[in-house]
Design a protein around this motif. Sequence first.
Motif, PDB file in Angstrom:
ATOM      1  N   LEU A  30       0.810  -1.211   0.000  1.00 23.61           N
ATOM      2  CA  LEU A  30       0.000   0.000   0.000  1.00 23.61           C
ATOM      3  C   LEU A  30       0.845   1.263   0.000  1.00 23.61           C
ATOM      4  O   LEU A  30       0.392   2.327  -0.405  1.00 23.61           O
ATOM      5  N   GLY A  34       1.424   3.315  -6.895  1.00 27.91           N
ATOM      6  CA  GLY A  34       0.355   2.489  -7.434  1.00 27.91           C
ATOM      7  C   GLY A  34      -0.145   3.030  -8.755  1.00 27.91           C
ATOM      8  O   GLY A  34       0.508   3.869  -9.380  1.00 27.91           O
ATOM      9  N   SER A 210      -5.945  -0.202  -4.495  1.00 22.71           N
ATOM     10  CA  SER A 210      -5.295   1.063  -4.840  1.00 22.71           C
ATOM     11  C   SER A 210      -5.923   2.268  -4.142  1.00 22.71           C
ATOM     12  O   SER A 210      -5.316   3.338  -4.104  1.00 22.71           O
ATOM     13  N   ARG A 229      -3.108   4.874  -3.598  1.00 25.77           N
ATOM     14  CA  ARG A 229      -1.789   4.494  -4.109  1.00 25.77           C
ATOM     15  C   ARG A 229      -1.626   5.129  -5.485  1.00 25.77           C
ATOM     16  O   ARG A 229      -2.188   4.672  -6.468  1.00 25.77           O
ATOM     17  N   PRO A 234       2.028   6.929  -1.931  1.00 26.29           N
ATOM     18  CA  PRO A 234       0.765   6.977  -1.192  1.00 26.29           C
ATOM     19  C   PRO A 234       0.350   8.407  -0.846  1.00 26.29           C
ATOM     20  O   PRO A 234       1.187   9.230  -0.466  1.00 26.29           O
TER      21      PRO A 234
END
Length: 300
Positions: A30, A34, A210, A229, A234
């Motif tokens: 996480l 992403g 995500s 993400r 993040p």
Amino acid sequence: MITLLLACTVARLPHSSAAPETQTVTLEDLLTPGPLVHEVHISARTEGDLSGLLNLDHPDAPPLKKAKVPIVLPVHVLRREDGSVWVLDTGVTRGFVQGTKEPAKGLLRAAAGSIRGEVGLADIVGERDLAGVLISHAHLDHILGLPDVPADVPVYLGPGELEERLGRNALTHRTSQAALSNHDLRTWDFEAGVPLAGVDKALDVLGDGSLWALYSPGHTPGSTAFLARTTEGPVLLTGDVCHTLWGWEHDVPPGGYSSDGEAGARSFALLREMVAQHPEIVVYVGHETDGVGTGVDEVL
Ligand SMILES: [Zn+2]
């Protein structure tokens, strides 16, 4: 390992909810970049009362008791790999920016009168496919842009938001409800949530790990923050769990704008602890974006 669940139920109207999906990812996953591309737009500017934005009884509160603080109404856009976009909060409509002030009438028009539109939601989304709308909570300054959302686009919000009518929200309650009722409303089922990075209940919004809805009650009963993400890493979107960068940096939670200050302070502390544990998380608070021309620093 964390079990991820996609779970939502529908507010008021009968509707078939999505079937729960499960998968597993690690917390480390996480916190890495992403698939989502994040943008933030300032849809409008206004002022807030310092005593609403910050708990002035807090020992670290600023040495002012009465002040109007410049704040912004941000719209966060999260673009998926297929090009579709989700937005968090709605700013104001294109019509509001053009001067029609929709959907405000009467008292609401007065309440919205101090809001100066810069770019409406329709122009922020543009020609892109709007797949869903996330509402951090149902206060007027977060839903004024809803008329720019097509009726078939799902609109998600936390539990208890439609019933909340305390304090400053009382005047606007009926109109807020009306604005929301024209949409495909869905309420997060946080009872199906899982612990995530210190937050008690989190839900996997997109089913791929995500984007996470983080149950953060207190400012309102169903206040929801989000952890995304993104391609840059993040990103935590606090909503009004924290209004100002000053409050975030000085560990002073919101004041009179919250319906349950104690619960709000707990949610605020949990999010701050998440970022303290994982400093790679980039934080966006509810009513400030970059500190330029907005925020408590302007009036100190
Ligand atoms: Zn707000």
